[in-house]
Motif scaffolding. Structure first.
Motif, PDB file in Angstrom:
ATOM      1  N   ILE A 192       3.563   6.307  -6.290  1.00 44.83           N
ATOM      2  CA  ILE A 192       2.845   7.250  -5.444  1.00 44.83           C
ATOM      3  C   ILE A 192       2.945   8.616  -6.107  1.00 44.83           C
ATOM      4  O   ILE A 192       4.016   9.047  -6.518  1.00 44.83           O
ATOM      5  CB  ILE A 192       3.450   7.283  -4.026  1.00 44.83           C
ATOM      6  CG1 ILE A 192       3.291   5.914  -3.362  1.00 44.83           C
ATOM      7  CG2 ILE A 192       2.790   8.360  -3.182  1.00 44.83           C
ATOM      8  CD1 ILE A 192       3.981   5.796  -2.030  1.00 44.83           C
ATOM      9  N   TYR A 240       2.211  15.210   1.609  1.00 40.32           N
ATOM     10  CA  TYR A 240       1.519  14.155   2.349  1.00 40.32           C
ATOM     11  C   TYR A 240       1.551  14.467   3.839  1.00 40.32           C
ATOM     12  O   TYR A 240       2.565  14.914   4.366  1.00 40.32           O
ATOM     13  CB  TYR A 240       2.180  12.795   2.102  1.00 40.32           C
ATOM     14  CG  TYR A 240       1.884  12.246   0.738  1.00 40.32           C
ATOM     15  CD1 TYR A 240       0.895  11.286   0.561  1.00 40.32           C
ATOM     16  CD2 TYR A 240       2.569  12.710  -0.375  1.00 40.32           C
ATOM     17  CE1 TYR A 240       0.607  10.790  -0.707  1.00 40.32           C
ATOM     18  CE2 TYR A 240       2.279  12.226  -1.649  1.00 40.32           C
ATOM     19  CZ  TYR A 240       1.307  11.271  -1.801  1.00 40.32           C
ATOM     20  OH  TYR A 240       1.017  10.788  -3.048  1.00 40.32           O
ATOM     21  N   SER A 299       1.386  12.755   7.458  1.00 45.68           N
ATOM     22  CA  SER A 299       1.633  11.403   7.957  1.00 45.68           C
ATOM     23  C   SER A 299       1.769  11.397   9.473  1.00 45.68           C
ATOM     24  O   SER A 299       2.028  12.424  10.106  1.00 45.68           O
ATOM     25  CB  SER A 299       2.895  10.815   7.318  1.00 45.68           C
ATOM     26  OG  SER A 299       4.041  11.465   7.795  1.00 45.68           O
ATOM     27  N   PRO A 309      -6.143   8.056  -1.330  1.00 47.23           N
ATOM     28  CA  PRO A 309      -6.489   7.141  -0.252  1.00 47.23           C
ATOM     29  C   PRO A 309      -5.468   7.190   0.884  1.00 47.23           C
ATOM     30  O   PRO A 309      -4.348   7.652   0.701  1.00 47.23           O
ATOM     31  CB  PRO A 309      -6.445   5.773  -0.931  1.00 47.23           C
ATOM     32  CG  PRO A 309      -5.393   5.924  -1.977  1.00 47.23           C
ATOM     33  CD  PRO A 309      -5.529   7.348  -2.464  1.00 47.23           C
ATOM     34  N   MET A 326      -2.792   5.612   3.082  1.00 50.23           N
ATOM     35  CA  MET A 326      -1.836   4.527   2.873  1.00 50.23           C
ATOM     36  C   MET A 326      -1.245   4.092   4.214  1.00 50.23           C
ATOM     37  O   MET A 326      -0.998   4.928   5.090  1.00 50.23           O
ATOM     38  CB  MET A 326      -0.707   4.985   1.952  1.00 50.23           C
ATOM     39  CG  MET A 326      -1.167   5.299   0.561  1.00 50.23           C
ATOM     40  SD  MET A 326       0.174   5.842  -0.487  1.00 50.23           S
ATOM     41  CE  MET A 326       0.407   7.501   0.127  1.00 50.23           C
ATOM     42  N   GLU A 327      -1.037   2.804   4.354  1.00 52.91           N
ATOM     43  CA  GLU A 327      -0.401   2.239   5.540  1.00 52.91           C
ATOM     44  C   GLU A 327       0.957   1.681   5.122  1.00 52.91           C
ATOM     45  O   GLU A 327       1.039   0.872   4.200  1.00 52.91           O
ATOM     46  CB  GLU A 327      -1.261   1.121   6.122  1.00 52.91           C
ATOM     47  CG  GLU A 327      -0.610   0.414   7.280  1.00 52.91           C
ATOM     48  CD  GLU A 327      -1.387  -0.827   7.697  1.00 52.91           C
ATOM     49  OE1 GLU A 327      -1.613  -0.969   8.896  1.00 52.91           O
ATOM     50  OE2 GLU A 327      -1.752  -1.638   6.820  1.00 52.91           O
ATOM     51  N   ILE A 328       2.003   2.135   5.797  1.00 56.40           N
ATOM     52  CA  ILE A 328       3.351   1.637   5.532  1.00 56.40           C
ATOM     53  C   ILE A 328       3.843   0.942   6.792  1.00 56.40           C
ATOM     54  O   ILE A 328       3.867   1.552   7.861  1.00 56.40           O
ATOM     55  CB  ILE A 328       4.304   2.791   5.144  1.00 56.40           C
ATOM     56  CG1 ILE A 328       3.769   3.500   3.899  1.00 56.40           C
ATOM     57  CG2 ILE A 328       5.713   2.269   4.935  1.00 56.40           C
ATOM     58  CD1 ILE A 328       4.408   4.833   3.630  1.00 56.40           C
ATOM     59  N   LEU A 336       1.010   6.021   8.746  1.00 56.03           N
ATOM     60  CA  LEU A 336      -0.178   6.301   7.956  1.00 56.03           C
ATOM     61  C   LEU A 336       0.082   7.584   7.184  1.00 56.03           C
ATOM     62  O   LEU A 336       0.580   8.560   7.754  1.00 56.03           O
ATOM     63  CB  LEU A 336      -1.403   6.475   8.853  1.00 56.03           C
ATOM     64  CG  LEU A 336      -1.744   5.294   9.761  1.00 56.03           C
ATOM     65  CD1 LEU A 336      -2.882   5.652  10.694  1.00 56.03           C
ATOM     66  CD2 LEU A 336      -2.072   4.063   8.946  1.00 56.03           C
ATOM     67  N   GLN A 337      -0.230   7.586   5.892  1.00 51.97           N
ATOM     68  CA  GLN A 337       0.008   8.749   5.027  1.00 51.97           C
ATOM     69  C   GLN A 337      -1.218   9.016   4.181  1.00 51.97           C
ATOM     70  O   GLN A 337      -1.875   8.082   3.715  1.00 51.97           O
ATOM     71  CB  GLN A 337       1.140   8.463   4.042  1.00 51.97           C
ATOM     72  CG  GLN A 337       2.491   8.776   4.494  1.00 51.97           C
ATOM     73  CD  GLN A 337       3.502   8.630   3.346  1.00 51.97           C
ATOM     74  OE1 GLN A 337       3.158   8.580   2.176  1.00 51.97           O
ATOM     75  NE2 GLN A 337       4.753   8.564   3.725  1.00 51.97           N
ATOM     76  N   VAL A 338      -1.486  10.305   3.959  1.00 51.37           N
ATOM     77  CA  VAL A 338      -2.561  10.691   3.056  1.00 51.37           C
ATOM     78  C   VAL A 338      -2.134  11.961   2.324  1.00 51.37           C
ATOM     79  O   VAL A 338      -1.549  12.866   2.924  1.00 51.37           O
ATOM     80  CB  VAL A 338      -3.905  10.871   3.808  1.00 51.37           C
ATOM     81  CG1 VAL A 338      -3.843  11.992   4.817  1.00 51.37           C
ATOM     82  CG2 VAL A 338      -5.054  11.050   2.844  1.00 51.37           C
ATOM     83  N   LYS A 339      -2.392  11.992   1.028  1.00 49.64           N
ATOM     84  CA  LYS A 339      -2.045  13.162   0.221  1.00 49.64           C
ATOM     85  C   LYS A 339      -2.951  14.323   0.628  1.00 49.64           C
ATOM     86  O   LYS A 339      -4.146  14.121   0.916  1.00 49.64           O
ATOM     87  CB  LYS A 339      -2.215  12.850  -1.264  1.00 49.64           C
ATOM     88  CG  LYS A 339      -1.647  13.924  -2.155  1.00 49.64           C
ATOM     89  CD  LYS A 339      -1.666  13.490  -3.598  1.00 49.64           C
ATOM     90  CE  LYS A 339      -1.041  14.575  -4.451  1.00 49.64           C
ATOM     91  NZ  LYS A 339      -1.101  14.251  -5.864  1.00 49.64           N
TER      92      LYS A 339
END
Length: 71
Positions: free
Chosen positions: A3, A8, A10, A41, A43-45, A63-66
């Protein structure tokens, strides 16, 4: 794969992991209100899922996004 380093945005929630329809708009709204530009994009963790807890109420999704601050 790695990553990218950076900031980010989130949001985490519990329960069934397919609640993106509810939480993605919250991320977008927060970013807009606080002057962030999202770089995707998304991201789902899955921190806790069926493999760790049988009870769906104990599942945790993040949920995370830069992002970066708009100048």
């Amino acid at each position: 794969s790695c990553i990218d380093e950076g900031t980010y945005l989130s949001i985490s929630y519990n329960g069934i992991s397919q609640q993106h329809y509810k939480y993605i708009p919250m991320l977008w709204k927060y970013a807009k209100e606080h002057g962030y530009h999202l770089e995707g994009p998304l991201m789902e963790i899955l921190w806790v899922d069926i493999h760790q807890a049988e009870d769906v109420k104990e599942h945790i999704t993040e949920l995370q996004v830069k992002c970066y601050k708009k100048e």
